[in-house]
Write a protein that holds these residues in place. Structure first.
Motif, PDB file in Angstrom:
ATOM      1  N   LEU A 135     160.618  60.968   4.820  1.00 25.07           N
ATOM      2  CA  LEU A 135     159.614  61.997   5.113  1.00 25.07           C
ATOM      3  C   LEU A 135     158.354  61.358   5.657  1.00 25.07           C
ATOM      4  O   LEU A 135     157.892  60.333   5.141  1.00 25.07           O
ATOM      5  CB  LEU A 135     159.282  62.774   3.828  1.00 25.07           C
ATOM      6  CG  LEU A 135     158.140  63.787   3.899  1.00 25.07           C
ATOM      7  CD1 LEU A 135     158.477  64.924   4.850  1.00 25.07           C
ATOM      8  CD2 LEU A 135     157.813  64.320   2.512  1.00 25.07           C
ATOM      9  N   GLY A 136     157.782  61.965   6.674  1.00 24.29           N
ATOM     10  CA  GLY A 136     156.465  61.578   7.169  1.00 24.29           C
ATOM     11  C   GLY A 136     155.458  62.671   6.885  1.00 24.29           C
ATOM     12  O   GLY A 136     155.751  63.861   7.060  1.00 24.29           O
ATOM     13  N   LEU A 137     154.290  62.294   6.417  1.00 28.02           N
ATOM     14  CA  LEU A 137     153.165  63.209   6.217  1.00 28.02           C
ATOM     15  C   LEU A 137     152.140  62.845   7.281  1.00 28.02           C
ATOM     16  O   LEU A 137     151.435  61.839   7.159  1.00 28.02           O
ATOM     17  CB  LEU A 137     152.599  63.066   4.803  1.00 28.02           C
ATOM     18  CG  LEU A 137     153.604  63.287   3.664  1.00 28.02           C
ATOM     19  CD1 LEU A 137     152.974  62.971   2.314  1.00 28.02           C
ATOM     20  CD2 LEU A 137     154.150  64.713   3.691  1.00 28.02           C
ATOM     21  N   LEU A 138     152.064  63.670   8.338  1.00 25.22           N
ATOM     22  CA  LEU A 138     151.375  63.259   9.557  1.00 25.22           C
ATOM     23  C   LEU A 138     150.269  64.235   9.933  1.00 25.22           C
ATOM     24  O   LEU A 138     150.463  65.453   9.908  1.00 25.22           O
ATOM     25  CB  LEU A 138     152.377  63.157  10.711  1.00 25.22           C
ATOM     26  CG  LEU A 138     153.582  62.243  10.441  1.00 25.22           C
ATOM     27  CD1 LEU A 138     154.537  62.275  11.619  1.00 25.22           C
ATOM     28  CD2 LEU A 138     153.134  60.813  10.155  1.00 25.22           C
ATOM     29  N   PRO A 139     149.083  63.710  10.313  1.00 27.88           N
ATOM     30  CA  PRO A 139     147.928  64.571  10.614  1.00 27.88           C
ATOM     31  C   PRO A 139     148.098  65.314  11.923  1.00 27.88           C
ATOM     32  O   PRO A 139     148.511  64.741  12.930  1.00 27.88           O
ATOM     33  CB  PRO A 139     146.769  63.580  10.670  1.00 27.88           C
ATOM     34  CG  PRO A 139     147.400  62.280  11.062  1.00 27.88           C
ATOM     35  CD  PRO A 139     148.753  62.283  10.425  1.00 27.88           C
ATOM     36  N   ILE A 140     147.736  66.621  11.909  1.00 30.75           N
ATOM     37  CA  ILE A 140     147.870  67.452  13.110  1.00 30.75           C
ATOM     38  C   ILE A 140     146.582  68.198  13.452  1.00 30.75           C
ATOM     39  O   ILE A 140     146.557  68.954  14.425  1.00 30.75           O
ATOM     40  CB  ILE A 140     149.019  68.460  12.965  1.00 30.75           C
ATOM     41  CG1 ILE A 140     148.738  69.461  11.829  1.00 30.75           C
ATOM     42  CG2 ILE A 140     150.355  67.757  12.754  1.00 30.75           C
ATOM     43  CD1 ILE A 140     149.722  70.631  11.770  1.00 30.75           C
ATOM     44  N   GLY A 141     145.485  68.035  12.686  1.00 27.31           N
ATOM     45  CA  GLY A 141     144.288  68.830  12.905  1.00 27.31           C
ATOM     46  C   GLY A 141     143.024  68.026  13.069  1.00 27.31           C
ATOM     47  O   GLY A 141     143.019  66.795  12.962  1.00 27.31           O
ATOM     48  N   ALA A 142     141.910  68.728  13.310  1.00 32.62           N
ATOM     49  CA  ALA A 142     140.569  68.153  13.485  1.00 32.62           C
ATOM     50  C   ALA A 142     140.515  67.253  14.722  1.00 32.62           C
ATOM     51  O   ALA A 142     140.168  66.083  14.638  1.00 32.62           O
ATOM     52  CB  ALA A 142     140.134  67.388  12.239  1.00 32.62           C
ATOM     53  N   TYR A 143     140.798  67.855  15.906  1.00 28.97           N
ATOM     54  CA  TYR A 143     140.963  67.048  17.107  1.00 28.97           C
ATOM     55  C   TYR A 143     140.122  67.485  18.299  1.00 28.97           C
ATOM     56  O   TYR A 143     140.177  66.852  19.350  1.00 28.97           O
ATOM     57  CB  TYR A 143     142.431  67.027  17.523  1.00 28.97           C
ATOM     58  CG  TYR A 143     143.080  68.399  17.586  1.00 28.97           C
ATOM     59  CD1 TYR A 143     142.883  69.252  18.668  1.00 28.97           C
ATOM     60  CD2 TYR A 143     143.892  68.831  16.548  1.00 28.97           C
ATOM     61  CE1 TYR A 143     143.471  70.502  18.723  1.00 28.97           C
ATOM     62  CE2 TYR A 143     144.498  70.078  16.580  1.00 28.97           C
ATOM     63  CZ  TYR A 143     144.283  70.916  17.673  1.00 28.97           C
ATOM     64  OH  TYR A 143     144.880  72.156  17.711  1.00 28.97           O
ATOM     65  N   ARG A 144     139.324  68.562  18.206  1.00 28.21           N
ATOM     66  CA  ARG A 144     138.532  68.992  19.361  1.00 28.21           C
ATOM     67  C   ARG A 144     137.044  68.800  19.112  1.00 28.21           C
ATOM     68  O   ARG A 144     136.590  69.029  17.996  1.00 28.21           O
ATOM     69  CB  ARG A 144     138.815  70.476  19.675  1.00 28.21           C
ATOM     70  CG  ARG A 144     140.216  70.746  20.187  1.00 28.21           C
ATOM     71  CD  ARG A 144     140.274  72.107  20.878  1.00 28.21           C
ATOM     72  NE  ARG A 144     141.640  72.485  21.171  1.00 28.21           N
ATOM     73  CZ  ARG A 144     142.338  72.037  22.216  1.00 28.21           C
ATOM     74  NH1 ARG A 144     141.779  71.188  23.055  1.00 28.21           N
ATOM     75  NH2 ARG A 144     143.576  72.438  22.409  1.00 28.21           N
ATOM     76  N   PRO A 145     136.276  68.419  20.166  1.00 26.10           N
ATOM     77  CA  PRO A 145     136.719  68.076  21.520  1.00 26.10           C
ATOM     78  C   PRO A 145     137.433  66.729  21.556  1.00 26.10           C
ATOM     79  O   PRO A 145     137.067  65.800  20.828  1.00 26.10           O
ATOM     80  CB  PRO A 145     135.424  68.039  22.327  1.00 26.10           C
ATOM     81  CG  PRO A 145     134.373  67.696  21.320  1.00 26.10           C
ATOM     82  CD  PRO A 145     134.808  68.340  20.033  1.00 26.10           C
ATOM     83  N   ARG A 146     138.436  66.611  22.419  1.00 25.25           N
ATOM     84  CA  ARG A 146     139.283  65.424  22.444  1.00 25.25           C
ATOM     85  C   ARG A 146     138.502  64.166  22.814  1.00 25.25           C
ATOM     86  O   ARG A 146     138.813  63.080  22.339  1.00 25.25           O
ATOM     87  CB  ARG A 146     140.444  65.629  23.426  1.00 25.25           C
ATOM     88  CG  ARG A 146     141.391  66.744  23.037  1.00 25.25           C
ATOM     89  CD  ARG A 146     142.144  66.423  21.742  1.00 25.25           C
ATOM     90  NE  ARG A 146     143.168  65.417  21.936  1.00 25.25           N
ATOM     91  CZ  ARG A 146     143.496  64.530  20.995  1.00 25.25           C
ATOM     92  NH1 ARG A 146     142.870  64.502  19.845  1.00 25.25           N
ATOM     93  NH2 ARG A 146     144.447  63.654  21.225  1.00 25.25           N
ATOM     94  N   TYR A 147     137.510  64.282  23.690  1.00 22.96           N
ATOM     95  CA  TYR A 147     136.783  63.075  24.090  1.00 22.96           C
ATOM     96  C   TYR A 147     135.985  62.482  22.937  1.00 22.96           C
ATOM     97  O   TYR A 147     135.618  61.311  22.979  1.00 22.96           O
ATOM     98  CB  TYR A 147     135.869  63.346  25.295  1.00 22.96           C
ATOM     99  CG  TYR A 147     134.812  64.410  25.076  1.00 22.96           C
ATOM    100  CD1 TYR A 147     133.585  64.091  24.499  1.00 22.96           C
ATOM    101  CD2 TYR A 147     135.030  65.724  25.465  1.00 22.96           C
ATOM    102  CE1 TYR A 147     132.608  65.061  24.314  1.00 22.96           C
ATOM    103  CE2 TYR A 147     134.067  66.693  25.288  1.00 22.96           C
ATOM    104  CZ  TYR A 147     132.857  66.360  24.703  1.00 22.96           C
ATOM    105  OH  TYR A 147     131.895  67.335  24.512  1.00 22.96           O
ATOM    106  N   LEU A 148     135.712  63.268  21.903  1.00 26.83           N
ATOM    107  CA  LEU A 148     135.036  62.743  20.714  1.00 26.83           C
ATOM    108  C   LEU A 148     136.013  62.346  19.612  1.00 26.83           C
ATOM    109  O   LEU A 148     135.800  61.362  18.920  1.00 26.83           O
ATOM    110  CB  LEU A 148     134.066  63.789  20.154  1.00 26.83           C
ATOM    111  CG  LEU A 148     132.745  63.982  20.868  1.00 26.83           C
ATOM    112  CD1 LEU A 148     131.925  65.047  20.153  1.00 26.83           C
ATOM    113  CD2 LEU A 148     131.974  62.672  20.923  1.00 26.83           C
ATOM    114  N   MET A 149     137.087  63.117  19.450  1.00 25.88           N
ATOM    115  CA  MET A 149     137.919  62.969  18.266  1.00 25.88           C
ATOM    116  C   MET A 149     139.221  62.211  18.480  1.00 25.88           C
ATOM    117  O   MET A 149     139.843  61.760  17.521  1.00 25.88           O
ATOM    118  CB  MET A 149     138.257  64.356  17.690  1.00 25.88           C
ATOM    119  CG  MET A 149     137.051  65.248  17.410  1.00 25.88           C
ATOM    120  SD  MET A 149     135.738  64.458  16.435  1.00 25.88           S
ATOM    121  CE  MET A 149     136.612  64.014  14.957  1.00 25.88           C
ATOM    122  N   SER A 150     139.678  62.073  19.731  1.00 26.65           N
ATOM    123  CA  SER A 150     141.029  61.550  19.952  1.00 26.65           C
ATOM    124  C   SER A 150     141.216  60.124  19.454  1.00 26.65           C
ATOM    125  O   SER A 150     142.315  59.753  19.037  1.00 26.65           O
ATOM    126  CB  SER A 150     141.385  61.625  21.438  1.00 26.65           C
ATOM    127  OG  SER A 150     140.445  60.908  22.222  1.00 26.65           O
TER     128      SER A 150
END
Length: 390
Positions: free
Chosen positions: A306-321
């Motif tokens: 099992l993987g527990l993988l982050p999918i949120g808190a990503y916008r704006p992409r140029y700051l958060m990616s």
């Protein structure tokens, strides 16, 4: 009543590591050779605006809002569309027949292994994930249970020091209700725990491993805890940025007198690639450099149950990616790390960034379809408080 026996922890060697692991290139040294902090070294990271450097990121957000380049933060739907249920747990020391995973909100998962091992990842049970209520929004999905509701707890795994992953009140609740639980933390973070009076803590560097042995009446329970790379940052104030390490983790445990092994890869909080400001959209962006450590993790330590993988808190992409994966990144991490199944974390609890709170599941299905993977049954989301078996 007899005093519970403390588990023992032994650092172990012999698990495969990459050829360059001994170089410790992520260590930041002073002129005298003293370890003073940590850094991201791959081209997949851009430290101009990494989303965790509060003042530059905040100034960039403010100026972009004034210039009309960034709209307001989307409103939280009312009523909240994310169901919350009261979780149920195995109340006997003997573990379940399958690996059982319960989402408790944001990055917090509670794992019940068939061996009997119980592990809690990145527990934060507070309303506000910040030093003060002025710096963060309130939970929009409530905590589904309390620490006291956990029948057993053998280990707590912490990915890094940010407030939405490490909570002082929650740690104190854990030590109150589960005084024998052992904390596994990245390098440099042990001192924080010792200041709280907690001594049952082990800190590890990337590619280091430890074995936890838990005495139990039925049989001795063992688990292997591996500290692995991630692309992120750390800090709890304006004066300690990147002075402690950030990490992903692998935890495995084998059923006593059996070869039934279950393993979990916990991504914690991580980026996968840095997206420049002039690039729009949420595609794979194959021309951008990606972090090679996830492929090494999959090759050397996978596959994982099992993987527990982050999918949120990503916008704006140029700051958060650089520091937060979006669902397209998460699917690539899923593939790189060779997880057989996965559950999405790091969403649905606090509105930390500018995407709609229900966008991550939508993009996750799009990302899975783009890679030719089933939209459900392989990499899923669930209700807060819901348990899944693997």
């Amino acid at each position: 009543m007899a005093t519970p026996k403390l588990p023992t922890v032994t650092k172990i060697t012999g698990l495969p590591v990459p050829s360059d692991a001994s170089s410790k290139s992520h260590h930041l040294l002073s002129k005298t050779g003293k370890l003073v902090g940590f850094r991201n070294t791959h081209d997949s990271f851009n430290n101009k605006y990494d989303g965790s450097t509060i003042l530059p990121a905040a100034f960039k957000l403010l100026t972009d809002r004034v210039r009309g380049k960034l709209g307001p933060m989307p409103p939280i739907p009312s009523p909240c569309p994310i169901p919350v249920r009261k979780p149920t747990f195995i109340t006997t020391r003997i573990g379940p027949s399958a690996l059982r995973a319960t989402w408790l909100g944001h990055a917090c998962y509670f794992l019940e292994f068939p061996s009997g091992l119980r592990v809690l990842f990145d527990p934060v049970f507070e309303e506000i994930c910040a030093p003060t209520s002025l710096l963060s929004s309130k939970r929009f999905t409530p905590v589904p249970c309390s620490i006291a509701d956990l029948p057993f707890l053998d280990a707590v795994v912490i990915s890094h020091s940010h407030f939405d992953h490490l909570s002082h009140p929650t740690v104190q609740e854990i030590t109150k209700h589960h005084p024998t639980a052992h904390f596994f933390v990245p390098l440099g973070l042990q001192a924080w725990f010792r200041k709280q009076g907690i001594t049952n803590v082990t800190e590890l560097d990337w590619w280091e491993d430890a074995e936890l042995t838990v005495p139990a009446d039925e049989a001795t329970i063992r688990g292997t805890f591996s500290c692995l790379p991630a692309q992120h940052s750390s800090g709890r104030s304006g004066f300690d940025k990147d002075t402690t390490l950030w990490a992903s983790w692998a935890v495995s445990s084998t059923l006593f007198s059996s070869d039934t092994k279950k393993s979990v890869y916990f991504g914690g909080d991580t980026g996968y690639r840095a997206v420049p400001e002039d690039i729009k959209g949420d595609d794979y962006l194959p021309h951008l450099p990606t972090n090679p450590d996830f492929g090494k993790i999959g090759t050397l330590r996978g596959p994982f149950t099992l993987g527990l993988l982050p999918i949120g808190a990503y916008r704006p992409r140029y700051l958060m990616s650089s520091v937060h994966a979006n669902p397209f990144d998460a699917v690539e991490i899923f593939r790189d790390t060779r997880c057989e199944k996965a559950m999405g974390i790091h969403w649905g609890t606090w509105q930390l960034t500018f995407e709609d709170v229900m966008e991550p599941p939508v993009l996750l299905r799009e990302a899975l379809a783009r890679r030719g993977l089933p939209e459900r049954g392989v990499f899923d989301i669930c209700d807060v408080g819901e348990s899944r078996e693997f």
